[in-house]
Write an enzyme that holds these catalytic residues in place. Structure first.
Site, PDB file in Angstrom:
ATOM      1  N   ALA A 186       0.860  -1.195   0.000  1.00 50.52           N
ATOM      2  CA  ALA A 186       0.000   0.000   0.000  1.00 50.52           C
ATOM      3  C   ALA A 186       0.884   1.228   0.000  1.00 50.52           C
ATOM      4  O   ALA A 186       2.013   1.198   0.501  1.00 50.52           O
ATOM      5  CB  ALA A 186      -0.913  -0.002   1.218  1.00 50.52           C
ATOM      6  N   SER A 187       0.355   2.320  -0.570  1.00 45.16           N
ATOM      7  CA  SER A 187       1.086   3.595  -0.569  1.00 45.16           C
ATOM      8  C   SER A 187       0.097   4.710  -0.298  1.00 45.16           C
ATOM      9  O   SER A 187      -0.852   4.905  -1.051  1.00 45.16           O
ATOM     10  CB  SER A 187       1.783   3.820  -1.915  1.00 45.16           C
ATOM     11  OG  SER A 187       2.426   5.073  -1.934  1.00 45.16           O
ATOM     12  N   ALA A 188       0.308   5.418   0.809  1.00 43.05           N
ATOM     13  CA  ALA A 188      -0.562   6.527   1.179  1.00 43.05           C
ATOM     14  C   ALA A 188       0.251   7.808   1.232  1.00 43.05           C
ATOM     15  O   ALA A 188       1.425   7.830   0.877  1.00 43.05           O
ATOM     16  CB  ALA A 188      -1.236   6.240   2.518  1.00 43.05           C
ATOM     17  N   SER A 189      -0.382   8.878   1.670  1.00 45.82           N
ATOM     18  CA  SER A 189       0.272  10.182   1.619  1.00 45.82           C
ATOM     19  C   SER A 189       1.474  10.269   2.541  1.00 45.82           C
ATOM     20  O   SER A 189       2.455  10.942   2.230  1.00 45.82           O
ATOM     21  CB  SER A 189      -0.736  11.273   1.979  1.00 45.82           C
ATOM     22  OG  SER A 189      -1.270  11.043   3.270  1.00 45.82           O
ATOM     23  N   GLN A 192       4.476   4.234   3.192  1.00 44.74           N
ATOM     24  CA  GLN A 192       4.406   3.164   2.202  1.00 44.74           C
ATOM     25  C   GLN A 192       4.666   1.851   2.935  1.00 44.74           C
ATOM     26  O   GLN A 192       5.509   1.797   3.832  1.00 44.74           O
ATOM     27  CB  GLN A 192       5.464   3.412   1.130  1.00 44.74           C
ATOM     28  CG  GLN A 192       5.241   2.653  -0.161  1.00 44.74           C
ATOM     29  CD  GLN A 192       5.993   3.312  -1.317  1.00 44.74           C
ATOM     30  OE1 GLN A 192       5.749   4.465  -1.636  1.00 44.74           O
ATOM     31  NE2 GLN A 192       6.898   2.572  -1.940  1.00 44.74           N
ATOM     32  N   VAL A 193       3.969   0.787   2.568  1.00 44.20           N
ATOM     33  CA  VAL A 193       4.060  -0.489   3.277  1.00 44.20           C
ATOM     34  C   VAL A 193       4.590  -1.567   2.339  1.00 44.20           C
ATOM     35  O   VAL A 193       4.098  -1.721   1.218  1.00 44.20           O
ATOM     36  CB  VAL A 193       2.686  -0.907   3.847  1.00 44.20           C
ATOM     37  CG1 VAL A 193       2.775  -2.262   4.534  1.00 44.20           C
ATOM     38  CG2 VAL A 193       2.168   0.154   4.821  1.00 44.20           C
ATOM     39  N   ASP A 349     -10.585   4.706  14.366  1.00 44.90           N
ATOM     40  CA  ASP A 349     -10.683   4.582  12.910  1.00 44.90           C
ATOM     41  C   ASP A 349     -11.010   3.137  12.536  1.00 44.90           C
ATOM     42  O   ASP A 349     -10.262   2.486  11.809  1.00 44.90           O
ATOM     43  CB  ASP A 349      -9.360   5.014  12.267  1.00 44.90           C
ATOM     44  CG  ASP A 349      -9.489   5.286  10.779  1.00 44.90           C
ATOM     45  OD1 ASP A 349     -10.625   5.515  10.322  1.00 44.90           O
ATOM     46  OD2 ASP A 349      -8.466   5.278  10.071  1.00 44.90           O
TER      47      ASP A 349
END
Length: 537
Positions: A186-189, A192-193, A349
């Site tokens: 996964a890649s978020a703002s 990154q994983v 969340d």
């Protein structure tokens, strides 16, 4: 089925330190007031407008100190780079929306323009958009709904860049990992994983890596937002009643906390300890954190093998085995609600992506970057609210919300309770569609049809009714109730036949109803051992 927006509050919400006796319901409410300034003529209801001339030298010194502190924290590199990105974002967004605005002004929604601009301005504003989306007690409805769409999936950074961060934090990769998948999971703002294998044990893990210089970017942007709010309030002192700088400070603190992976690691460890201390590790888990391989910018943890709670595979399994769906969601609900009453913070969340159905049947809780904390005042009011809700006492609910919120005028409890009744009827009328399909090979699959904004819209109705009656609710309440609405949605999908008000499998403060109350147990509102309220329905 009788469901409710505070289903997870249910029957026991009182911490040992906050036992209370139920308050009588009054017909008028002014429990907590915003500051009211005397007008000098004896009329306390009329507030004198504060001006810049009322500012003291000490207030000016404090403002200057805040400005200097924000500048130092931002650092010398982030400012120019952020200015250039902001210019490009403004130019691109203007180019996209200006023709529409000139030709068909009614077709352009300001929240959509702002959300698009935020996404183009990068990580800080994407996270700010998510903060807006999760804070319906602070922001207008149309913005909360629009920012639900705020994208946090970004183009992944090159492996060479991520590798550099890992090796800077942990040393040479070959010393610790036998392999790392260079394609991110996964890649978020912000991060990154990647999936990796430990060299020492051969165990599969995930590495959460903070993107380079993202901390400088957030410090610069958030410092600017906070200082801007402080300057505006200083120049227009009357604006202090809007708590503009307090909101900016809350945003700043909340978002900067997400940059500290060591803090997220501690939250994860604390939640695992909570599960272990309560003998719950056979029912649920959270990733085991490798603290020796975790820093502020890199976090290594156990890889949990499972699927999202509302993944199509999960729904297909539930269709074939309804009992599995019921057990899964009740386990998640009971454990989460028990953690709220037992821990100093709660997972804030719990969207479906952060609740996993694991291959071994357990529930996996992940991503503890966002947690909420409940003040004692709000906790007591929530206890009152849940008691009134179970008793279907709309006047009691209105009084509890008054006790929780801030107001500068009196609230008409009778009118407020009627408005609450309308919201509850709207809530109970919401249905989620689950369709079942038989495949050619004889297998059965399921699909859910649910509006992604349903939860937010229901919460917004509650907030709107409250504000229309002169109250402002604290953000922590909005966070808490939103998680409750998530669970209400999951129950409708995974366990539609469960009545959370009466089903014995729904726990009371972590205990079964029978073990708490017994055959001749207490009646509504009676305290057990002086510290726990049980509402027997």
């Amino acid at each position: 089925m009788r469901t409710c927006f505070l289903a997870v509050f249910l029957l026991s919400w009182t911490r040992p330190s906050t036992a209370f006796a139920p308050r009588p319901v009054s017909t008028r409410c002014c429990k907590t007031r915003l500051p009211v300034f005397s007008s000098g003529n004896g009329d306390g209801a009329r507030r004198k407008k504060k001006s810049l001339s009322d500012r003291t030298p000490q207030e000016a010194i404090t403002l200057i100190q805040d400005i200097l502190k924000a500048a130092i924290e931002a650092g010398p590199r982030a400012g120019p780079a952020r200015t250039l990105q902001a210019y490009r974002a403004f130019a691109t967004t203007t180019q996209e929306f200006l023709p529409k605005l000139l030709s068909q002004p009614s077709s352009v929604a300001l929240p959509a323009v702002l959300r698009t601009l935020f996404e183009r301005m990068g990580a800080t504003y994407i996270k700010l958009g998510q903060f807006i989306a999760s804070s319906p007690t602070l922001f207008p409805k149309e913005y909360v709904v629009e920012f639900q769409k705020c994208l946090d999936q970004t183009e992944p950074l090159p492996w060479s860049t991520i590798k550099e961060v890992i090796e800077k934090e942990l040393g040479p990769i070959s010393n610790t990992f036998s392999s790392i998948d260079q394609t991110p999971l996964a890649s978020a703002s912000i991060a990154q994983v990647h999936v990796a294998t430990l060299k020492s044990t051969g165990e599969e893990v995930v590495i959460k890596v903070q993107k380079p210089r993202i901390d400088e970017c957030l410090q610069a942007d958030l410092g600017f937002l906070y200082v801007s709010a402080r300057v505006l309030e200083f120049l227009q002192p009357d604006w202090e009643r809007t708590s503009l700088s307090a909101v900016a400070g809350d945003i700043r603190q909340s978002m900067l906390e997400e940059l500290d992976f060591e803090k997220e690691a501690r939250n994860t460890i604390e939640f695992r300890r909570f599960l272990q201390d309560n003998q719950l590790l056979k029912q649920a888990t959270a990733p085991r954190v490798f603290t020796e391989l975790t820093t502020r910018k890199v976090m290594v943890m156990e890889k949990l093998n499972g699927v999202s709670l509302l993944d199509q595979d999960t729904i297909s399994q539930v269709v074939q085995d309804p009992e599995m769906g019921t057990n899964t969601i009740l386990t998640a609900l009971n454990i989460w609600s028990m953690s709220v009453t037992s821990m100093p913070w709660f997972h804030a969340d719990v969207h479906a992506g952060n609740l996993l159905l694991l291959e071994d049947g357990r529930v996996g809780f992940i991503d503890f970057g966002i947690v909420g904390r409940i003040s004692e005042k709000v906790f007591r009011a929530v206890t009152e609210l849940s008691a009134a809700l179970v008793a279907n006492d709309s006047k009691g609910m209105a009084q509890a919300l008054c006790n929780m919120g801030a107001t500068d005028k009196q609230v008409d409890i009778a009118k407020f309770s009627q408005d609450i009744d309308r919201v509850l009827k709207r809530l109970n009328g919401v249905e989620t569609q689950v369709s079942v399909s038989a495949m050619a090979d004889g297998s059965v699959t399921g699909r859910i049809d649910v509006d992604d904004t349903e939860i937010t819209n229901l919460l917004l109705e509650i907030v709107e009714v409250t504000e229309n009656n002169g109250l402002k609710l604290p953000r922590e309440f909005g966070l808490l109730v939103k998680q409750s609405l998530y669970f209400d949605r999951y129950l409708k999908i995974l366990a539609p036949n469960v009545d959370v008000m009466n089903d014995s499998r729904v726990m009371i403060g972590g205990k079964s109803r029978d073990s708490v109350s017994g055959e001749d147990g207490p009646i509504n509102g009676e305290r057990i051992n002086g510290n726990q309220v049980v509402i027997d329905v």
